[in-house]
Design a protein around this motif. Sequence first.
Motif, PDB file in Angstrom:
ATOM      1  N   ASP A 124      29.866  58.588  80.015  1.00  0.00           N
ATOM      2  CA  ASP A 124      29.153  57.322  80.138  1.00  0.00           C
ATOM      3  C   ASP A 124      29.438  56.361  78.991  1.00  0.00           C
ATOM      4  O   ASP A 124      29.144  55.166  79.101  1.00  0.00           O
ATOM      5  CB  ASP A 124      27.644  57.571  80.216  1.00  0.00           C
ATOM      6  CG  ASP A 124      27.232  58.282  81.497  1.00  0.00           C
ATOM      7  OD1 ASP A 124      28.012  58.217  82.478  1.00  0.00           O
ATOM      8  OD2 ASP A 124      26.150  58.904  81.519  1.00  0.00           O
ATOM      9  N   PRO A 163      32.655  52.824  79.254  1.00  0.00           N
ATOM     10  CA  PRO A 163      32.538  51.363  79.421  1.00  0.00           C
ATOM     11  C   PRO A 163      32.037  50.662  78.168  1.00  0.00           C
ATOM     12  O   PRO A 163      32.447  49.537  77.881  1.00  0.00           O
ATOM     13  CB  PRO A 163      31.534  51.218  80.569  1.00  0.00           C
ATOM     14  CG  PRO A 163      31.556  52.521  81.283  1.00  0.00           C
ATOM     15  CD  PRO A 163      31.825  53.548  80.221  1.00  0.00           C
ATOM     16  N   THR A 164      31.168  51.302  77.421  1.00  0.00           N
ATOM     17  CA  THR A 164      30.631  50.692  76.207  1.00  0.00           C
ATOM     18  C   THR A 164      31.725  50.408  75.197  1.00  0.00           C
ATOM     19  O   THR A 164      31.809  49.326  74.619  1.00  0.00           O
ATOM     20  CB  THR A 164      29.569  51.610  75.567  1.00  0.00           C
ATOM     21  OG1 THR A 164      28.530  51.832  76.518  1.00  0.00           O
ATOM     22  CG2 THR A 164      28.997  50.988  74.311  1.00  0.00           C
ATOM     23  N   GLY A 188      34.204  47.635  76.033  1.00  0.00           N
ATOM     24  CA  GLY A 188      33.674  46.296  75.845  1.00  0.00           C
ATOM     25  C   GLY A 188      33.305  45.997  74.412  1.00  0.00           C
ATOM     26  O   GLY A 188      32.630  45.009  74.144  1.00  0.00           O
ATOM     27  N   GLN A 219      40.061  44.070  80.074  1.00  0.00           N
ATOM     28  CA  GLN A 219      38.961  44.961  79.704  1.00  0.00           C
ATOM     29  C   GLN A 219      37.714  44.650  80.528  1.00  0.00           C
ATOM     30  O   GLN A 219      37.050  45.539  81.015  1.00  0.00           O
ATOM     31  CB  GLN A 219      38.671  44.837  78.215  1.00  0.00           C
ATOM     32  CG  GLN A 219      39.754  45.477  77.367  1.00  0.00           C
ATOM     33  CD  GLN A 219      39.339  45.630  75.934  1.00  0.00           C
ATOM     34  OE1 GLN A 219      38.643  44.801  75.374  1.00  0.00           O
ATOM     35  NE2 GLN A 219      39.786  46.685  75.314  1.00  0.00           N
ATOM     36  N   THR A 220      37.376  43.371  80.651  1.00  0.00           N
ATOM     37  CA  THR A 220      36.246  43.000  81.494  1.00  0.00           C
ATOM     38  C   THR A 220      36.486  43.483  82.914  1.00  0.00           C
ATOM     39  O   THR A 220      35.609  44.017  83.567  1.00  0.00           O
ATOM     40  CB  THR A 220      36.034  41.481  81.474  1.00  0.00           C
ATOM     41  OG1 THR A 220      35.797  41.067  80.128  1.00  0.00           O
ATOM     42  CG2 THR A 220      34.862  41.086  82.343  1.00  0.00           C
ATOM     43  N   GLN A 270      35.909  47.240  83.202  1.00  0.00           N
ATOM     44  CA  GLN A 270      34.473  47.533  83.175  1.00  0.00           C
ATOM     45  C   GLN A 270      33.864  47.273  84.549  1.00  0.00           C
ATOM     46  O   GLN A 270      33.007  48.030  85.012  1.00  0.00           O
ATOM     47  CB  GLN A 270      33.771  46.673  82.131  1.00  0.00           C
ATOM     48  CG  GLN A 270      33.995  47.139  80.705  1.00  0.00           C
ATOM     49  CD  GLN A 270      33.304  46.241  79.712  1.00  0.00           C
ATOM     50  OE1 GLN A 270      33.523  45.037  79.675  1.00  0.00           O
ATOM     51  NE2 GLN A 270      32.446  46.819  78.900  1.00  0.00           N
ATOM     52  N   ASP A 271      34.294  46.202  85.187  1.00  0.00           N
ATOM     53  CA  ASP A 271      33.812  45.896  86.531  1.00  0.00           C
ATOM     54  C   ASP A 271      34.211  46.995  87.521  1.00  0.00           C
ATOM     55  O   ASP A 271      33.441  47.354  88.411  1.00  0.00           O
ATOM     56  CB  ASP A 271      34.379  44.559  87.020  1.00  0.00           C
ATOM     57  CG  ASP A 271      33.788  43.375  86.280  1.00  0.00           C
ATOM     58  OD1 ASP A 271      32.726  43.537  85.651  1.00  0.00           O
ATOM     59  OD2 ASP A 271      34.405  42.290  86.319  1.00  0.00           O
ATOM     60  N   LEU A 293      34.669  50.193  86.841  1.00  0.00           N
ATOM     61  CA  LEU A 293      33.816  51.359  86.604  1.00  0.00           C
ATOM     62  C   LEU A 293      32.402  51.135  87.137  1.00  0.00           C
ATOM     63  O   LEU A 293      31.809  52.023  87.761  1.00  0.00           O
ATOM     64  CB  LEU A 293      33.759  51.666  85.110  1.00  0.00           C
ATOM     65  CG  LEU A 293      35.066  52.157  84.471  1.00  0.00           C
ATOM     66  CD1 LEU A 293      34.885  52.298  82.962  1.00  0.00           C
ATOM     67  CD2 LEU A 293      35.512  53.471  85.079  1.00  0.00           C
ATOM     68  N   ALA A 294      31.872  49.932  86.911  1.00  0.00           N
ATOM     69  CA  ALA A 294      30.515  49.637  87.394  1.00  0.00           C
ATOM     70  C   ALA A 294      30.459  49.664  88.912  1.00  0.00           C
ATOM     71  O   ALA A 294      29.513  50.205  89.507  1.00  0.00           O
ATOM     72  CB  ALA A 294      30.063  48.281  86.866  1.00  0.00           C
ATOM     73  N   HIS A 347      33.043  57.263  91.882  1.00  0.00           N
ATOM     74  CA  HIS A 347      33.797  57.277  90.629  1.00  0.00           C
ATOM     75  C   HIS A 347      34.229  58.702  90.292  1.00  0.00           C
ATOM     76  O   HIS A 347      33.619  59.681  90.774  1.00  0.00           O
ATOM     77  CB  HIS A 347      32.941  56.710  89.494  1.00  0.00           C
ATOM     78  CG  HIS A 347      31.655  57.441  89.308  1.00  0.00           C
ATOM     79  ND1 HIS A 347      31.542  58.565  88.507  1.00  0.00           N
ATOM     80  CD2 HIS A 347      30.419  57.222  89.820  1.00  0.00           C
ATOM     81  CE1 HIS A 347      30.310  58.996  88.533  1.00  0.00           C
ATOM     82  NE2 HIS A 347      29.597  58.211  89.326  1.00  0.00           N
TER      83      HIS A 347
END
Length: 206
Positions: free
Chosen positions: A81, A84-85, A88, A96-97, A100-101, A103-104, A112
Amino acid sequence: MQHRALVLGIGNVLWADEGFGVRCVEHLADTLEFDAPVTILDGGTQGLYLLPFLEDHDLMVVFDAVDYGLEPGTMKVVEGDDVPTFMGAKKMSLHQTGFQDVLATARLMDCHPDQIVLIGCQPEELEDYGGGLRALVAARIPEAVAIAADWLAARGIIARPGRTLTNDLADSAIRQRAYEDGRPSEKEACRIGDARFLPGDLQQAD
């Protein structure tokens, strides 16, 4: 049940050390083969287009250049977990953004990979358009690949010296050696962007 593993390199090879992740998957494909099917993918800056690949695998290794605020060339491994942290921690580029999208979205869809590891390297230089990896960062590629191989081995996917054939890497014209050896001089090519669209003072400085 046999694991399905995805090894993903993300980043933009046009901006110096931003290409670290992509160069890692190239090196891995050129030096290792596996005792089970492994998908090796140059994810570039594809963002949400990568989502189907996440759906199809339950293990995922991600290589990337990440600004951890550490000394250039420093390696850091993050799992689960926390991935993503850390991706970013500082938005160095659009990819990178985008990831993250990915993964979300994958988590919202509950499709996932069950296990994820991020193998990141602190970049030295990012503002060098058309540039290759700096020596300090390039030197960490074998270590990064070895970390990935060990992580997969701990989950039953064993690597040995060899080569993995894949159609999911960049064209040979922009593989690391061809790309970096064929780079024009600073006089011939602007290092900070497209000179046609820079302010006049920056054009003269170049």
